[in-house]
Write a protein that holds these residues in place. Structure first.
Motif, short mmCIF file in Angstrom:
data_model
loop_
_atom_site.label_atom_id
_atom_site.label_comp_id
_atom_site.label_asym_id
_atom_site.label_seq_id
_atom_site.Cartn_x
_atom_site.Cartn_y
_atom_site.Cartn_z
N GLN A 181 4.31 -59.19 25.56
CA GLN A 181 5.25 -59.12 24.44
C GLN A 181 5.02 -57.86 23.61
O GLN A 181 5.96 -57.16 23.25
CB GLN A 181 5.08 -60.35 23.55
N PHE A 182 3.76 -57.55 23.30
CA PHE A 182 3.46 -56.43 22.41
C PHE A 182 3.33 -55.10 23.14
O PHE A 182 3.03 -54.08 22.53
CB PHE A 182 2.18 -56.72 21.61
N SER A 183 3.57 -55.11 24.45
CA SER A 183 3.56 -53.85 25.20
C SER A 183 4.90 -53.13 25.12
O SER A 183 5.01 -51.95 25.44
CB SER A 183 3.20 -54.10 26.67
N GLY A 184 5.93 -53.85 24.70
CA GLY A 184 7.26 -53.26 24.59
C GLY A 184 7.52 -52.68 23.22
O GLY A 184 6.79 -52.94 22.26
N PRO A 185 8.60 -51.91 23.07
CA PRO A 185 8.92 -51.29 21.79
C PRO A 185 9.43 -52.28 20.74
O PRO A 185 9.38 -52.00 19.55
CB PRO A 185 10.00 -50.27 22.15
N ASP A 186 9.92 -53.45 21.19
CA ASP A 186 10.47 -54.43 20.26
C ASP A 186 9.90 -55.82 20.59
O ASP A 186 10.55 -56.64 21.24
CB ASP A 186 11.99 -54.45 20.37
N PRO A 187 8.65 -56.10 20.14
CA PRO A 187 7.98 -57.36 20.49
C PRO A 187 8.76 -58.60 20.07
O PRO A 187 8.69 -59.64 20.73
CB PRO A 187 6.65 -57.27 19.74
N GLU A 188 9.51 -58.51 18.96
CA GLU A 188 10.21 -59.69 18.47
C GLU A 188 11.23 -60.22 19.48
O GLU A 188 11.46 -61.43 19.56
CB GLU A 188 10.92 -59.37 17.14
N ARG A 189 11.81 -59.35 20.27
CA ARG A 189 12.82 -59.78 21.25
C ARG A 189 12.19 -60.57 22.39
O ARG A 189 12.87 -61.35 23.06
CB ARG A 189 13.56 -58.57 21.81
N ARG A 190 10.89 -60.36 22.63
CA ARG A 190 10.22 -61.06 23.72
C ARG A 190 9.50 -62.33 23.25
O ARG A 190 8.86 -63.02 24.06
CB ARG A 190 9.19 -60.13 24.37
#
Length: 233
Positions: free
Chosen positions: A68-77
């Motif tokens: 989740q936190f590896s992406g640019p927008d963790p909230e979406r995951r």
């Protein structure tokens, strides 16, 4: 530095902190799982095997948060990560329940495990620190998945304490049935935590990043997510 820039910097710091804590959790639990599953298989201890499987599940839970936190927008995951964590809890509950009942009614008495006792004792000491640090960072960031994963780590502490009691009673007094009874108690806790993780997809974010995380749940909007579960009042 402007307030929005300061808030953005703080969020970046918290995300990095969560990634580091998740990495530490994964490393520890991989080692723990290997030792616990080996010792539990040798001793035919359903509680110790369940403890090892919880370590495996903890790795999958932490990996979901890391993803989740590896992406640019963790909230979406967040929702997907929460479902993985909840599913992990429920899978553990099902397995442990089946194996504990089989042990109780099948008469397959577990043997003593000195290695298991030592391993579980270490976990009782180590796990609370990881859980506290990740929970604090997750609540300040307003991340339900990070908090749910910290509760998975905290469950490992409860699991450790319960398994330790069962192993010691078996080793000292020959109470073999304590082992599967402890496992059944842990299954109940796992179901509860899984349900709370599923409800955590509406986690409340703090009103401001410099606020005390303990005050997050006092927002006028209220909070029903896992970020606020068990929060100090």
């Amino acid at each position: 530095m402007s307030e929005p820039a300061a808030a953005a910097d703080r969020r970046a710091v918290l995300r990095r902190r969560i990634r580091l804590l998740v990495a530490a959790t994964i490393t520890y639990n991989v080692i723990e799982a290997i030792i616990a599953l080996s010792a539990g298989t040798i001793a035919s201890s359903v509680a110790l095997i369940g403890f090892g499987l919880d370590s495996v599940i903890e790795v999958s839970s932490a990996a979901a948060v890391a993803w989740q936190f590896s992406g640019p927008d963790p909230e979406r995951r967040e929702r997907i990560a929460l479902r993985v964590i909840a599913g992990s809890f429920l899978a553990l509950a099902v397995y442990v329940t089946v194996e504990a009942l089989r042990t109780l009614f099948g008469g397959d008495e577990p043997a003593h495990s000195t290695v298991g006792i030592a391993l579980v004792a270490v976990s009782v000491v180590a796990m609370p620190f990881l859980a506290w640090a990740q929970r604090r960072a997750g609540r300040e960031l307003g991340s339900a998945s990070a908090v749910a994963d910290s509760k998975q780590t905290l469950l490992c502490t409860y699991l450790s304490a319960g398994v330790l009691v069962g192993l010691v009673l078996n080793a000292a007094l020959g109470w073999w049935w304590a082992d599967p009874l402890v496992a059944l108690g842990l299954a109940v806790v796992a179901v509860r935590e899984g349900r709370e993780a599923l409800r955590g997809d509406s986690c409340c974010a703090p009103l401001r990043l410099d606020a005390d995380p303990a005050d997050d749940c006092g927002s006028p909007a209220g909070c029903t997510g896992s970020c606020c579960a068990g929060a100090p009042r």
